[in-house]
Scaffold this motif. Structure first.
Motif, short mmCIF file in Angstrom:
data_model
loop_
_atom_site.label_atom_id
_atom_site.label_comp_id
_atom_site.label_asym_id
_atom_site.label_seq_id
_atom_site.Cartn_x
_atom_site.Cartn_y
_atom_site.Cartn_z
N UNK A 17 0.84 -1.21 0.00
CA UNK A 17 0.00 0.00 0.00
C UNK A 17 0.87 1.25 0.00
N UNK A 18 1.93 1.26 0.80
CA UNK A 18 2.84 2.42 0.82
C UNK A 18 3.47 2.63 -0.55
N UNK A 19 3.90 1.54 -1.19
CA UNK A 19 4.49 1.66 -2.52
C UNK A 19 3.45 2.16 -3.52
N UNK A 20 2.22 1.67 -3.40
CA UNK A 20 1.15 2.15 -4.27
C UNK A 20 0.90 3.64 -4.10
N UNK A 21 0.88 4.09 -2.85
CA UNK A 21 0.70 5.53 -2.59
C UNK A 21 1.87 6.34 -3.12
N UNK A 22 3.08 5.82 -2.96
CA UNK A 22 4.27 6.47 -3.51
C UNK A 22 4.14 6.63 -5.03
N UNK A 23 3.66 5.58 -5.69
CA UNK A 23 3.51 5.64 -7.15
C UNK A 23 2.45 6.66 -7.56
N UNK A 24 1.35 6.71 -6.83
CA UNK A 24 0.30 7.69 -7.13
C UNK A 24 0.85 9.11 -6.96
N UNK A 25 1.57 9.34 -5.87
CA UNK A 25 2.16 10.66 -5.64
C UNK A 25 3.17 11.02 -6.73
N UNK A 61 2.19 5.50 -13.90
CA UNK A 61 2.52 5.39 -12.47
C UNK A 61 1.26 5.45 -11.61
N UNK A 62 0.34 6.34 -11.94
CA UNK A 62 -0.91 6.42 -11.17
C UNK A 62 -1.69 5.11 -11.30
N UNK A 63 -1.79 4.59 -12.51
CA UNK A 63 -2.50 3.33 -12.71
C UNK A 63 -1.84 2.18 -11.96
N UNK A 64 -0.52 2.09 -12.00
CA UNK A 64 0.18 1.05 -11.27
C UNK A 64 -0.01 1.22 -9.76
N UNK A 65 0.03 2.44 -9.29
CA UNK A 65 -0.17 2.69 -7.86
C UNK A 65 -1.56 2.29 -7.39
N UNK A 66 -2.56 2.66 -8.15
CA UNK A 66 -3.93 2.31 -7.79
C UNK A 66 -4.12 0.79 -7.82
N UNK A 69 -2.63 -1.04 -4.86
CA UNK A 69 -3.42 -0.91 -3.63
C UNK A 69 -4.72 -1.73 -3.70
N UNK A 70 -5.43 -1.64 -4.80
CA UNK A 70 -6.80 -2.15 -4.83
C UNK A 70 -7.03 -3.47 -5.57
N UNK A 71 -6.15 -3.85 -6.49
CA UNK A 71 -6.42 -5.05 -7.28
C UNK A 71 -5.72 -6.25 -6.65
N UNK A 72 -6.24 -6.65 -5.52
CA UNK A 72 -5.60 -7.68 -4.70
C UNK A 72 -5.57 -9.04 -5.38
N UNK A 73 -6.59 -9.35 -6.17
CA UNK A 73 -6.62 -10.66 -6.84
C UNK A 73 -5.44 -10.85 -7.78
N UNK A 74 -4.96 -9.78 -8.36
CA UNK A 74 -3.87 -9.84 -9.33
C UNK A 74 -2.61 -9.18 -8.79
N UNK A 75 -2.46 -9.13 -7.47
CA UNK A 75 -1.35 -8.38 -6.89
C UNK A 75 0.02 -8.88 -7.34
N UNK A 77 0.80 -10.24 -10.31
CA UNK A 77 1.01 -9.74 -11.67
C UNK A 77 1.26 -8.24 -11.67
N UNK A 78 0.55 -7.51 -10.82
CA UNK A 78 0.76 -6.06 -10.74
C UNK A 78 2.15 -5.75 -10.19
N UNK A 79 2.59 -6.51 -9.20
CA UNK A 79 3.94 -6.32 -8.65
C UNK A 79 5.01 -6.58 -9.69
N UNK A 80 4.80 -7.61 -10.49
CA UNK A 80 5.75 -7.90 -11.57
C UNK A 80 5.73 -6.79 -12.61
#
Length: 143
Positions: A17-25, A61-66, A69-75, A77-80
């Motif tokens: 979540x912190x990394x996601x927020x960092x990406x959004x910022x 970056x905003x899309x990756x950050x969001x 944080x929120x797309x837990x089922x594919x976390x 794949x999103x991390x990769x």
């Protein structure tokens, strides 16, 4: 789940979540208040307008950050995907160093060089916090 596993899962979720927020910022910075500084990281050999590159990468970056944080089922794949993004933008960090460009208070070669060593940290953070570092094994098939 054991108490230790639960604590590790909570730590990973918090880190994700912190990394996601960092990406959004960071993405918002690309689109507004740090736009010119991010342009200093666009290598001269990119055959596109620097401002367009900054705007497009900010949206990504905003899309990756969001999604972190929120797309837990594919976390995983999103991390990769985020780790791959960090690899793809790394030449920009190298360009800032080799072309001696000042931005983000990186006004010496020593500071710009030191920054290069943080990119692997971000890659590992994205993979670890999303579960992407786990060894993925398929169950054995019985014939």
């Amino acid at each position: 789940m054991t108490k230790e596993n639960h604590s590790a899962t909570n730590l990973k979720n918090l880190a994700r979540i912190i990394l996601g927020l960092f990406m959004i910022l960071a993405g918002l910075g690309h689109l507004s208040f740090q736009r010119e500084e991010f342009q200093a990281q666009v290598p001269n050999w990119i055959p596109m307008n620097q401002d367009l590159v900054v705007l497009l990468s900010g949206i990504v970056e905003i899309l990756l950050g969001v999604t972190m944080i929120f797309w837990r089922k594919q976390r995983i794949k999103v991390g990769i995907a985020l780790a791959i993004f960090y690899i793809l933008v790394f030449p920009g960090n190298i360009a800032q160093y080799t072309e001696h460009r000042n931005a983000f208070r990186l006004d010496t070669d020593t500071k710009r060089l030191a920054r290069l060593f943080f990119q692997p940290v971000l890659i590992i953070w994205a993979l670890w916090s999303s579960g992407g570092l786990k060894r993925q094994t398929a169950p054995e098939r019985k014939n």
